[in-house]
Design an enzyme around this catalytic site. Structure first.
Site, mmCIF file in Angstrom:
data_model
loop_
_atom_site.group_PDB
_atom_site.id
_atom_site.type_symbol
_atom_site.label_atom_id
_atom_site.label_comp_id
_atom_site.label_asym_id
_atom_site.label_seq_id
_atom_site.Cartn_x
_atom_site.Cartn_y
_atom_site.Cartn_z
ATOM 1 N N GLU A 183 0.816 -1.217 0.000
ATOM 2 C CA GLU A 183 0.000 0.000 0.000
ATOM 3 C C GLU A 183 0.858 1.280 0.000
ATOM 4 O O GLU A 183 0.868 2.044 0.971
ATOM 5 C CB GLU A 183 -0.972 0.005 1.178
ATOM 6 C CG GLU A 183 -2.008 -1.093 1.090
ATOM 7 C CD GLU A 183 -3.072 -1.011 2.181
ATOM 8 O OE1 GLU A 183 -2.821 -0.394 3.221
ATOM 9 O OE2 GLU A 183 -4.151 -1.593 1.979
ATOM 10 N N GLU B 224 -6.588 -7.848 -0.556
ATOM 11 C CA GLU B 224 -6.988 -7.862 0.862
ATOM 12 C C GLU B 224 -8.436 -7.435 0.995
ATOM 13 O O GLU B 224 -8.871 -6.478 0.354
ATOM 14 C CB GLU B 224 -6.169 -6.845 1.674
ATOM 15 C CG GLU B 224 -4.716 -7.123 1.839
ATOM 16 C CD GLU B 224 -4.042 -6.029 2.686
ATOM 17 O OE1 GLU B 224 -4.732 -5.335 3.450
ATOM 18 O OE2 GLU B 224 -2.824 -5.873 2.541
HETATM 19 C C1 GLA Z 1 -4.143 -2.638 5.137
HETATM 20 C C2 GLA Z 1 -2.776 -3.267 5.177
HETATM 21 C C3 GLA Z 1 -2.698 -4.507 6.008
HETATM 22 C C4 GLA Z 1 -3.511 -4.385 7.257
HETATM 23 C C5 GLA Z 1 -4.931 -4.060 6.878
HETATM 24 C C6 GLA Z 1 -5.848 -3.982 8.066
HETATM 25 O O1 GLA Z 1 -4.864 -2.962 4.057
HETATM 26 O O2 GLA Z 1 -2.261 -3.531 3.909
HETATM 27 O O3 GLA Z 1 -1.345 -4.737 6.321
HETATM 28 O O4 GLA Z 1 -2.995 -3.350 8.032
HETATM 29 O O5 GLA Z 1 -4.958 -2.806 6.243
HETATM 30 O O6 GLA Z 1 -7.171 -3.735 7.679
#
Ligand code: GLA
Length: 696
Positions: free
Chosen positions: A164, A321
Site C-alpha cells: 500500500e 486484501e
Molecule cells: C491494510 C494493510 C494490512 C492491514 C490491513 C488492516 O490494508 O495492507 O497490512 O494493516 O490494512 O485492515
C-alpha cells in the site's frame, strides 16, 4: 465491445497472470509471528479451506536483514518449502513498507517529515521518505537478495512489492524531498519562466528567481500557492512510483516470467494517481475494506471493484486484501454478519476479480492489529468465520469457469485523481468532496442496475452508451475535446457542476465558465451560488422530459413522493443552445435553468448545475440513460452483474434485501447444478451464480 474488454498491457508487456489453475484464494500469511510448530498446521488448514495462494513476508525486513547487510533467509526457506510441499503458491512480498529499526537509526534523515515539520518515528510502519537515497539503496538491496534467492523457486507465482504505497504517509516534506521536487519541476517545466507562469506567481509576489528558492508546501501562515500544491501531489505520487519501479525492475531482471504487483487502495487512497500506476504493474491488485457503519456499504464495495477493474483495463485483477469480519481501525469495528463476507467476496468476483484474498490468514496475538479479523480467528476452527472461510473456498473452486471472462459495462464514470486533488484545494466557492459526488452518481447507477466502468477524462469513451462526469473541476483541453468527440459521434454525456473550471495548472480557463465545456454543454455559468448549510432550493420541470421528470414540480403538495429539491450548490446558468429540463423555482438562482440538455452532433450533453436530492438525481440519470437506450431498472436492492466468456455468460445475483427476490433470469447454478428455466428465486442475503450460453 466496451472499453473494459480491451486487452491490458502494462509497461509495454502483455499482462502475465500468476500461474494458478483456479481462482486465487488465500491471504496475508505471517508465519514469522508464530512458532514453527504451527506452520505445518497452517498448511494443513489452508488445504482444508481450499487456499491456493498466500502472501508472505510483507513486513519481515527486520527478520530477513537483522542488521545492515546481514541476511537470514533460513526461516523463509523453510516456510516457502512447506507451502510448496502443500501445493500452495506464494505471492512473495518485498518487505520495504516497514524499514527495520537499525535502518531508521543509521539513516535518521530517511525518516518522513510532515508539512508541519514533525519527523515521524519508527516502531510502526511506512516510516521512510520516498526520495531518500539511503532508502532507495536499502530497499533495492533487500529486493535484489529476495529475487536472487527465490526468483526461480517453483512455489513463487507472484511478486508483491512493498505494501500500500502512500498509506499513512501521503507525502514527505523533508529537505531531500524538496531537492527531488525541484528536479521533478525542472523536468516538467524546463524553465523557471514557464514555472512562474504556470503557478501564477505574480499573485502575492511569489515569483521565483532561482530553482533553489522553491520549497515543498510546508505549513505556512495561510493558503499555499494551489498550483504548487497540485504539482507537489503529482510529484509525491511519482516519488512513490519511482520506489515501486526500482524494485519491480530488479524483480523482472532476476526473476523473469513472474508477474509483479503492488496492492492498490483504489477507491480509498486520494494521494496516488493509480491511472499512472496501473500501467506499471503486471497485475492490478486492490485492497478493500468496508466502512462498517455506512449504510449500503456493499455499493461502495461495488464501486471499488469497478474502479479496480477499470484500472486493469478490463483484465482480471486480484482482490489482495479484504476482511472476513471486523477490522480494528475504525471508530466502531462492526463485525460482518453471517453471509456478508461471502456476498462481499462474490461481488468482487462478479466485478472481475479472479482472486479473493484476505488480510490475514491467522489472527495476530500481538501488535497493533490483534483485534483485526482473519481467516483463522483467535478461537481457531470452532468458529463461524472459519466455517464461512471453508465454504467460500468450496464456492470459489466451483466458480473457476468465470476466470478471464470480462465484465459487461454500458456506462462509464469519469474519475481523475488530478481533478480530485485540485477540487479539494482551499479557497473555493465552497468546500468540496470529490468522492462524495462520484459516490452519489455511482449509487444511482448501482440502484438502476447499470454496471459501469471508470475512465480517465482523456481515455477511450467509444464503447459506452452513457458517460457521467461528476464535477470535473480540472479539465484539460484534451479532455474537453475527448468528451466533445464522444457526444458528437452519438454519445450521451452528463456533466455536473463546477466542471471545466481550471487547466492542469489550476488556472481558470479564459472566458465564461464552464470553459472548454461551454460549447459542448450549450450553457454558460455566470456565477457560483453556493447555498447555506441545510438550505434547500426547489426545482421545477420544464415539461420536456418524462416520465419521472416531466411531472417534477416545485410544489410539494402536487407530488408529495418526489424529492424535487437540491442543496449545497447552485449556479446562475444561461442557455447557449441547450434546453432547460429543470429550473430553479426559488433560491438565489430562481428562474434560471438548473438541469439542461444540449444536442451536439449526433449525441446529447446534459448539465446538472446543483447537488440534486438522491431521488431526483436518479430520475435525471434515468432520463439520460433513456436518451441513450440504456435500460435502468427500479431499485430492488438486488445486484446483478454479467461476466462474458467466449462461450458463456455468467450472471451473479446478490440479494441484499431481507426478503426473497424473484427475477426473470435463467441458466445453470454453478454452485448447485440446478437449472432455472424461467425464473430465479434468491433468498434474502443469498448469492446465485448462473451460467448461460453466450447469446442466450
Ligand atoms: C491494510 C494493510 C494490512 C492491514 C490491513 C488492516 O490494508 O495492507 O497490512 O494493516 O490494512 O485492515
Amino acid at each position: 465491445m466496451p472499453a473494459s474488454a480491451s486487452a491490458a498491457t502494462t509497461a509495454g508487456n502483455a499482462v502475465r497472470w500468476p500461474r494458478l489453475d483456479s481462482i486465487a484464494y488465500g491471504g496475508d500469511y505471517t508465519p514469522e509471528q508464530w512458532p514453527e510448530e504451527i506452520w505445518a498446521e497452517d498448511v494443513r488448514l489452508m488445504r482444508e479451506a481450499g487456499v491456493n495462494l498466500v502472501t508472505v513476508g510483507v513486513f519481515s525486513w527486520a527478520l530477513l536483514e537483522p542488521s545492515e547487510g546481514t541476511f537470514d533467509f533460513g526461516w523463509l526457506d523453510r516456510v516457502i518449502g512447506l507451502l510448496h510441499d502443500g501445493g500452495i503458491q506464494v505471492d512473495l512480498a518485498t518487505p520495504t513498507a516497514a524499514p527495520p529499526a537499525w535502518f531508521l537509526r543509521a539513516y535518521p534523515q530517511a525518516r518522513p517529515v510532515t508539512a508541519e515539520g514533525h519527523v515521524l518515528g519508527g516502531a510502526s510502519r511506512q516510516s521512510y521518505c520516498p526520495s531518500s537515497p539511503a532508502y532507495a539503496r536499502a530497499s533495492a538491496r533487500i529486493a535484489e537478495q529476495l529475487a536472487t534467492r527465490y526468483g526461480q523457486h517453483p512455489a513463487l507465482t507472484l511478486w508483491h512489492v512493498h505494501n500500500e504505497y502512500g498509506c499513512h504517509v501521503p507525502a514527505c516534506y523533508c529537505d531531500q524531498s524538496a531537492r527531488a521536487f525541484r528536479d521533478w519541476l525542472r523536468e516538467r517545466y524546463g524553465s523557471l519562466g514557464d514555472l512562474n507562469a504556470a503557478w501564477g506567481t505574480a499573485f502575492w509576489g511569489q515569483r521565483y528567481g532561482t530553482w533553489d528558492e522553491i520549497d515543498v508546501p510546508r505549513r505556512a501562515p495561510t493558503t499555499v500557492n494551489p498550483a504548487l500544491r497540485l504539482d507537489f501531489m503529482r510529484f509525491s505520487s511519482d516519488a512513490f512510483l519511482d520506489c515501486f519501479t526500482r524494485e519491480r525492475d530488479i524483480l523482472h531482471r532476476l526473476s523473469s516470467g513472474i508477474p509483479v504487483t503492488t496492492n492498490f487502495m483504489a477507491s480509498s487512497c486520494k494521494n496516488i494517481d493509480y491511472w499512472r500506476w496501473a500501467r506499471e504493474v503486471d497485475v492490478v491488485s486492490n485492497d478493500h475494506y468496508l466502512v462498517a457503519e455506512q449504510a449500503a456499504n456493499h455499493i461502495d464495495l461495488a464501486m471499488a471493484a469497478d474502479l479496480t477493474r477499470s484500472l486493469a483495463a478490463g483484465a482480471p485483477w486480484l482482490l489482495m486484501e479484504h476482511s472476513t469480519g471486523a477490522v480494528n481501525w475504525q471508530r466502531r469495528n462492526i463485525a460482518k454478519r453471517p453471509g456478508e463476507m461471502r456476498r462481499n467476496s462474490l461481488a468482487h468476483l462478479a466485478r472481475g476479480a479472479d482472486g479473493i484474498l484476505f488480510y490475514q490468514w491467522r489472527a495476530s496475538r500481538s501488535g497493533a492489529e490483534k483485534f483485526h479479523s482473519a481467516m483463522l480467528p483467535h478461537g481457531g476452527t470452532a468458529s463461524r468465520i472459519w466455517r464461512e472461510v471453508v465454504q467460500l473456498g468450496r464456492d470459489l473452486s466451483a466458480l473457476g469457469e468465470l476466470r478471464a471472462s470480462w465484465v459487461a459495462a454500458g456506462a462509464a464514470l469519469v474519475w481523475d485523481w488530478e481533478s480530485y486533488w485540485a477540487v479539494e484545494l482551499e479557497g473555493h466557492p465552497a468546500e468540496f468532496s470529490y468522492k462524495e459526488r462520484i459516490s452519489a452518481f455511482y449509487r444511482q447507477l448501482w440502484r438502476g442496475g447499470v454496471t459501469c466502468d471508470f475512465v480517465h477524462p482523456e481515455g477511450d469513451l467509444s464503447g459506452y452508451r452513457v458517460v457521467l462526469v461528476p464535477s470535473l473541476y480540472l479539465t484539460t483541453p484534451r479532455a474537453a475535446a475527448n468528451l466533445g468527440e464522444y457526444v458528437a459521434s452519438g454519445g450521451t454525456l452528463v456533466v455536473s457542476y463546477f466542471s471545466g473550471i481550471v487547466d492542469a495548472s489550476d488556472t481558470v480557463h479564459p472566458g465564461s465558465y464552464p470553459g472548454p465545456l461551454g460549447s459542448l454543454l450549450g450553457v454558460t455559468v455566470e456565477e457560483f451560488l453556493p447555498l447555506r448549510a441545510g438550505e434547500q432550493v426547489r426545482l421545477r420541470s420544464a415539461g420536456v422530459v418524462g416520465p419521472g421528470l416531466a411531472d417534477a414540480s416545485a410544489d410539494a403538495s402536487a407530488d408529495a413522493s418526489a424529492d424535487n429539491w437540491a442543496d449545497a450548490w447552485a449556479e446562475m446558468v444561461h442557455l447557449a443552445g441547450a434546453e432547460t429540463i429543470l429550473s430553479y423555482a426559488d433560491g438565489p438562482a430562481a428562474g434560471a435553468p438548473a438541469v439542461t440538455r444540449h444536442s451536439f452532433g449526433s449525441g446529447q450533453a446534459w448539465y446538472i448545475s446543483t447537488r440534486l436530492a438522491e431521488d431526483l438525481l436518479g430520475r435525471v440519470l434515468s432520463a439520460a440513460c433513456a436518451d441513450a437506450g440504456l435500460a435502468v431498472r427500479a431499485d430492488g436492492g438486488v445486484e446483478v452483474v454479467l461476466r462474458r466468456g467466449d462461450d458463456h455468460t455468467f450472471i451473479t445475483v446478490i440479494n441484499h434485501q431481507d426478503r426473497t427476490a424473484e427475477l426473470p433470469v435463467t441458466g445453470v447454478d454453478l454452485l448447485t447444478g440446478t437449472r432455472y428455466g424461467t425464473r430465479l428465486e434468491v433468498p434474502a442475503g443469498e448469492v446465485r451464480v448462473l451460467r448461460q450460453d453466450s447469446g442466450s
